[in-house]
Design a protein around this motif. Structure first.
Motif, PDB file in Angstrom:
ATOM      1  N   ILE A   1       0.853  -1.185   0.000  1.00 11.51           N
ATOM      2  CA  ILE A   1       0.000   0.000   0.000  1.00 11.51           C
ATOM      3  C   ILE A   1       0.888   1.233   0.000  1.00 11.51           C
ATOM      4  CG2 ILE A   1      -1.779   1.299   1.242  1.00 11.51           C
ATOM      5  CD1 ILE A   1      -2.586  -1.313   2.634  1.00 11.51           C
ATOM      6  N   HIS A   2       0.594   2.171  -0.887  1.00 11.78           N
ATOM      7  CA  HIS A   2       1.256   3.472  -0.847  1.00 11.78           C
ATOM      8  C   HIS A   2       0.225   4.498  -0.393  1.00 11.78           C
ATOM      9  CE1 HIS A   2       2.638   7.384  -2.630  1.00 11.78           C
ATOM     10  NE2 HIS A   2       3.718   7.010  -1.974  1.00 11.78           N
ATOM     11  N   VAL A   3       0.460   5.097   0.773  1.00 15.87           N
ATOM     12  CA  VAL A   3      -0.439   6.105   1.317  1.00 15.87           C
ATOM     13  C   VAL A   3       0.164   7.479   1.081  1.00 15.87           C
ATOM     14  CG1 VAL A   3      -1.606   6.985   3.380  1.00 15.87           C
ATOM     15  CG2 VAL A   3      -1.282   4.523   3.085  1.00 15.87           C
TER      16      VAL A   3
ATOM     17  N   LEU B   1      -7.852  14.927   8.334  1.00 12.60           N
ATOM     18  CA  LEU B   1      -7.224  15.058   7.020  1.00 12.60           C
ATOM     19  C   LEU B   1      -7.549  13.849   6.146  1.00 12.60           C
ATOM     20  CD1 LEU B   1      -3.678  16.237   8.157  1.00 12.60           C
ATOM     21  CD2 LEU B   1      -5.645  17.659   7.581  1.00 12.60           C
ATOM     22  N   THR B   2      -7.552  14.057   4.838  1.00 14.90           N
ATOM     23  CA  THR B   2      -7.807  12.960   3.910  1.00 14.90           C
ATOM     24  C   THR B   2      -6.507  12.446   3.311  1.00 14.90           C
ATOM     25  OG1 THR B   2      -8.130  14.433   1.998  1.00 14.90           O
ATOM     26  CG2 THR B   2     -10.074  13.890   3.329  1.00 14.90           C
ATOM     27  N   ALA B   3      -6.537  11.167   2.952  1.00 12.77           N
ATOM     28  CA  ALA B   3      -5.385  10.523   2.326  1.00 12.77           C
ATOM     29  C   ALA B   3      -5.858   9.720   1.132  1.00 12.77           C
ATOM     30  CB  ALA B   3      -4.680   9.609   3.318  1.00 12.77           C
ATOM     31  N   SER B   4      -4.965   9.535   0.167  1.00  7.39           N
ATOM     32  CA  SER B   4      -5.231   8.672  -0.975  1.00  7.39           C
ATOM     33  C   SER B   4      -4.295   7.476  -0.886  1.00  7.39           C
ATOM     34  CB  SER B   4      -5.031   9.426  -2.290  1.00  7.39           C
ATOM     35  OG  SER B   4      -5.952  10.489  -2.394  1.00  7.39           O
ATOM     36  N   ALA B   5      -4.661   6.382  -1.545  1.00  4.13           N
ATOM     37  CA  ALA B   5      -3.846   5.168  -1.457  1.00  4.13           C
ATOM     38  C   ALA B   5      -3.844   4.414  -2.766  1.00  4.13           C
ATOM     39  CB  ALA B   5      -4.360   4.263  -0.335  1.00  4.13           C
ATOM     40  N   GLY B   6      -2.729   3.746  -3.015  1.00  2.41           N
ATOM     41  CA  GLY B   6      -2.600   2.826  -4.133  1.00  2.41           C
ATOM     42  C   GLY B   6      -2.234   1.461  -3.587  1.00  2.41           C
ATOM     43  N   ILE B   7      -2.797   0.426  -4.155  1.00  4.33           N
ATOM     44  CA  ILE B   7      -2.589  -0.936  -3.647  1.00  4.33           C
ATOM     45  C   ILE B   7      -2.229  -1.840  -4.817  1.00  4.33           C
ATOM     46  CG2 ILE B   7      -3.610  -2.868  -2.394  1.00  4.33           C
ATOM     47  CD1 ILE B   7      -5.473   0.394  -2.307  1.00  4.33           C
ATOM     48  N   SER B   8      -1.122  -2.566  -4.685  1.00  5.58           N
ATOM     49  CA  SER B   8      -0.760  -3.513  -5.743  1.00  5.58           C
ATOM     50  C   SER B   8       0.337  -4.455  -5.276  1.00  5.58           C
ATOM     51  CB  SER B   8      -0.341  -2.775  -7.016  1.00  5.58           C
ATOM     52  OG  SER B   8      -0.351  -3.675  -8.122  1.00  5.58           O
ATOM     53  N   ILE B   9       0.984  -5.115  -6.248  1.00  2.00           N
ATOM     54  CA  ILE B   9       1.928  -6.185  -5.943  1.00  2.00           C
ATOM     55  C   ILE B   9       3.344  -5.687  -5.662  1.00  2.00           C
ATOM     56  CG2 ILE B   9       0.631  -7.858  -7.293  1.00  2.00           C
ATOM     57  CD1 ILE B   9       2.736  -7.526  -9.516  1.00  2.00           C
ATOM     58  N   ASN B  10       3.641  -4.424  -5.957  1.00  2.00           N
ATOM     59  CA  ASN B  10       4.966  -3.890  -5.655  1.00  2.00           C
ATOM     60  C   ASN B  10       4.894  -2.379  -5.443  1.00  2.00           C
ATOM     61  OD1 ASN B  10       5.227  -2.558  -8.245  1.00  2.00           O
ATOM     62  ND2 ASN B  10       5.819  -4.514  -9.153  1.00  2.00           N
TER      63      ASN B  10
ATOM     64  N   LYS C   1       2.565   3.110  -5.967  1.00  2.00           N
ATOM     65  CA  LYS C   1       2.771   4.565  -5.972  1.00  2.00           C
ATOM     66  C   LYS C   1       2.056   5.223  -7.151  1.00  2.00           C
ATOM     67  CE  LYS C   1       6.260   8.212  -5.653  1.00  2.00           C
ATOM     68  NZ  LYS C   1       5.589   8.886  -4.527  1.00  2.00           N
ATOM     69  N   VAL C   2       2.142   4.616  -8.312  1.00  2.00           N
ATOM     70  CA  VAL C   2       1.433   5.150  -9.477  1.00  2.00           C
ATOM     71  C   VAL C   2      -0.080   5.149  -9.219  1.00  2.00           C
ATOM     72  CG1 VAL C   2       0.892   4.782 -11.902  1.00  2.00           C
ATOM     73  CG2 VAL C   2       3.236   4.471 -11.115  1.00  2.00           C
ATOM     74  N   ALA C   3      -0.576   4.060  -8.625  1.00  2.00           N
ATOM     75  CA  ALA C   3      -2.013   3.914  -8.400  1.00  2.00           C
ATOM     76  C   ALA C   3      -2.548   4.925  -7.387  1.00  2.00           C
ATOM     77  CB  ALA C   3      -2.323   2.497  -7.928  1.00  2.00           C
ATOM     78  N   SER C   4      -1.715   5.334  -6.419  1.00  2.00           N
ATOM     79  CA  SER C   4      -2.191   6.253  -5.375  1.00  2.00           C
ATOM     80  C   SER C   4      -2.544   7.625  -5.933  1.00  2.00           C
ATOM     81  CB  SER C   4      -1.134   6.402  -4.272  1.00  2.00           C
ATOM     82  OG  SER C   4       0.020   7.078  -4.761  1.00  2.00           O
ATOM     83  N   ASP C   5      -2.055   7.927  -7.114  1.00  2.00           N
ATOM     84  CA  ASP C   5      -2.308   9.235  -7.720  1.00  2.00           C
ATOM     85  C   ASP C   5      -3.571   9.223  -8.584  1.00  2.00           C
ATOM     86  OD1 ASP C   5      -1.385  11.923  -7.965  1.00  2.00           O
ATOM     87  OD2 ASP C   5      -0.786  11.492 -10.028  1.00  2.00           O
ATOM     88  N   TYR C   6      -4.153   8.040  -8.770  1.00  2.00           N
ATOM     89  CA  TYR C   6      -5.252   7.890  -9.722  1.00  2.00           C
ATOM     90  C   TYR C   6      -6.544   8.552  -9.281  1.00  2.00           C
ATOM     91  CZ  TYR C   6      -4.433   5.423 -14.044  1.00  2.00           C
ATOM     92  OH  TYR C   6      -4.093   5.139 -15.326  1.00  2.00           O
ATOM     93  N   ASN C   7      -6.928   8.373  -8.026  1.00  2.00           N
ATOM     94  CA  ASN C   7      -8.215   8.873  -7.544  1.00  2.00           C
ATOM     95  C   ASN C   7      -8.058   9.946  -6.476  1.00  2.00           C
ATOM     96  OD1 ASN C   7      -9.891   7.194  -9.204  1.00  2.00           O
ATOM     97  ND2 ASN C   7      -9.365   5.465  -7.890  1.00  2.00           N
ATOM     98  N   LYS C   8      -7.018  10.744  -6.600  1.00  2.00           N
ATOM     99  CA  LYS C   8      -6.809  11.862  -5.679  1.00  2.00           C
ATOM    100  C   LYS C   8      -7.800  12.981  -5.976  1.00  2.00           C
ATOM    101  CE  LYS C   8      -2.169  12.187  -3.820  1.00  2.00           C
ATOM    102  NZ  LYS C   8      -2.624  12.755  -2.558  1.00  2.00           N
ATOM    103  N   PRO C   9      -8.213  13.722  -4.928  1.00  2.00           N
ATOM    104  CA  PRO C   9      -7.924  13.473  -3.510  1.00  2.00           C
ATOM    105  C   PRO C   9      -8.953  12.542  -2.888  1.00  2.00           C
ATOM    106  CG  PRO C   9      -9.053  15.574  -3.769  1.00  2.00           C
ATOM    107  CD  PRO C   9      -8.873  15.026  -5.156  1.00  2.00           C
ATOM    108  N   ASN C  10      -8.570  12.017  -1.716  1.00  2.97           N
ATOM    109  CA  ASN C  10      -9.468  11.215  -0.878  1.00  2.97           C
ATOM    110  C   ASN C  10     -10.038  10.007  -1.619  1.00  2.97           C
ATOM    111  OD1 ASN C  10     -10.783  10.565   1.505  1.00  2.97           O
ATOM    112  ND2 ASN C  10     -12.594  11.789   1.032  1.00  2.97           N
TER     113      ASN C  10
END
Length: 366
Positions: free
Chosen positions: A11-13, A141-150, A155-164
């Motif tokens: 998870i990248h937060v 405060l709100t945070a976004s997250a990306g979840i994957s196998i590495n 990290k790329v995924a955490s930027d997809y649905n920003k913010p929150n």
């Protein structure tokens, strides 16, 4: 899908507009307003911008007067780094409720390896949701997250649905996700590299994947191997709770531009002294010295030299920095100088290189 490399649940937060959001939370009068953390004077620089300000093109590292020109209603707020660190520590404590494998990248983002976690929850997606909710409940405060196998894909995924928001890239979706990804979204591909890739007809991950390892190494040097593997979903770097720094540096922005090298020597000595203190604190030294020069027109120049031995003392650092300063004429008056030391003796090799693979077949509930 079978993968010939280790699969993890990462998870990248990433906190949303962290500095600006802290200021808006602590001062309700700032909520909904375009704010910039930093200085609005002629010499000021934006450290962070709220989402309301970003709509007007205000970005971090932008000159304060340009930010104000872009957004006349912009409110400047003085940074409070002690407060940001306090909030960051409370967020980090939430991470440790789930795993000890936490790798902070900065005050506002971190990697978490939840392959095996303290909650015994098999779903990294649900863990990310819980963590984001706990952060909101405890800090507002709100945070976004990306979840994957590495780490790369997370990290790329955490930027997809920003913010929150958050995005999960399941193992079976990794290849298609990367192939469809705009090359500008690849972590590690900056503006200059992206333009170079465009000229080569590389616009997406699918285009990048068509290029051979030899071509990429010849065209992009050491980074070529990195691009070759990550576009195939291969990024074996583990989450490291104790990150080894790649470089240590110190810099100063001056109240008035400096127009001659002579005026910069005292400044460099002070910077070298600060760098020495930071190196001693971490008990490390390095071989590669880089002099950073930011001119009055905000163009940036770096000059580097690698020595055959490790150094950490102010005098040796300063001697090399002076040599780099006089290496070529200045292009303009100077607003900032910095010295950094890399190729550190604290660096350790990765436990596994990206080429070293093991065959695994795991069914992950993401």
């Amino acid at each position: 899908m079978d993968f010939d490399f280790p699969l993890r649940k990462i998870i990248h937060v990433d906190m949303d507009a962290f500095y600006a959001s802290v200021e808006q939370h602590d001062n309700p009068e700032l909520k909904g307003k375009p704010i910039a953390v930093g200085g609005g004077s002629k010499r000021g620089v934006v450290s962070a911008a709220s989402y309301e300000a970003r709509k007007f093109g205000v970005r971090s590292a932008m000159a304060g007067y340009i930010a104000k020109r872009n957004c006349p209603d912009l409110v400047f707020v003085k940074p409070r780094f002690d407060r940001y660190k306090e909030v960051s520590n409370s967020i980090r404590n939430i991470f440790f409720e789930y795993t000890d494998l936490v790798e902070p990248l900065s005050l506002d983002e971190a990697y978490l390896d939840v392959t095996e976690n303290k909650k015994g929850n098999p779903s990294a997606t649900l863990i990310a949701q819980e963590i984001r909710q706990k952060i909101f409940d405890s800090t507002g405060l709100t945070a976004s997250a990306g979840i994957s196998i590495n780490k790369f894909i997370a990290k790329v995924a955490s930027d997809y649905n920003k913010p929150n928001g958050q995005k999960t890239v399941n193992p079976e979706a990794v290849i298609s996700f990367l192939e469809e990804l705009d090359i500008r979204k690849f972590y590690g591909v900056g503006k200059v590299t992206a333009e170079k890739m465009y000229k080569l007809g590389i616009f997406t991950g699918k285009d990048l994947k068509k290029k051979s390892l030899e071509f990429l190494e010849e065209t992009f040097g050491k980074s070529g191997k990195y691009y070759y593997y990550v576009v195939r979903g291969i990024h074996n770097s583990p989450v490291k709770p104790h990150r080894v720094p790649k470089s240590v540096g110190a810099e100063r922005t001056f109240s008035e531009n400096l127009s001659s090298e002579i005026f910069m020597l005292d400044k460099l000595e002070n910077i070298a002294a600060e760098l020495e203190r930071r190196l001693q604190k971490s008990n490390i030294s390095g071989k590669t010295i880089t002099l950073k020069i930011k001119y009055s027109d905000f163009t940036l120049q770096t000059r580097s030299k690698t020595l055959p031995y490790f150094i950490g003392q102010k005098d040796l650092i300063l001697e090399t920095a002076k040599e780099l300063l006089y290496q070529s004429p200045l292009q303009n008056s100077v607003r900032l100088l910095g010295i950094s030391l890399a190729n550190l003796n604290a660096e350790k090799k990765e436990e596994k290189s990206q080429e070293e693979t093991i065959s695994v077949q795991l069914q992950f509930d993401f």
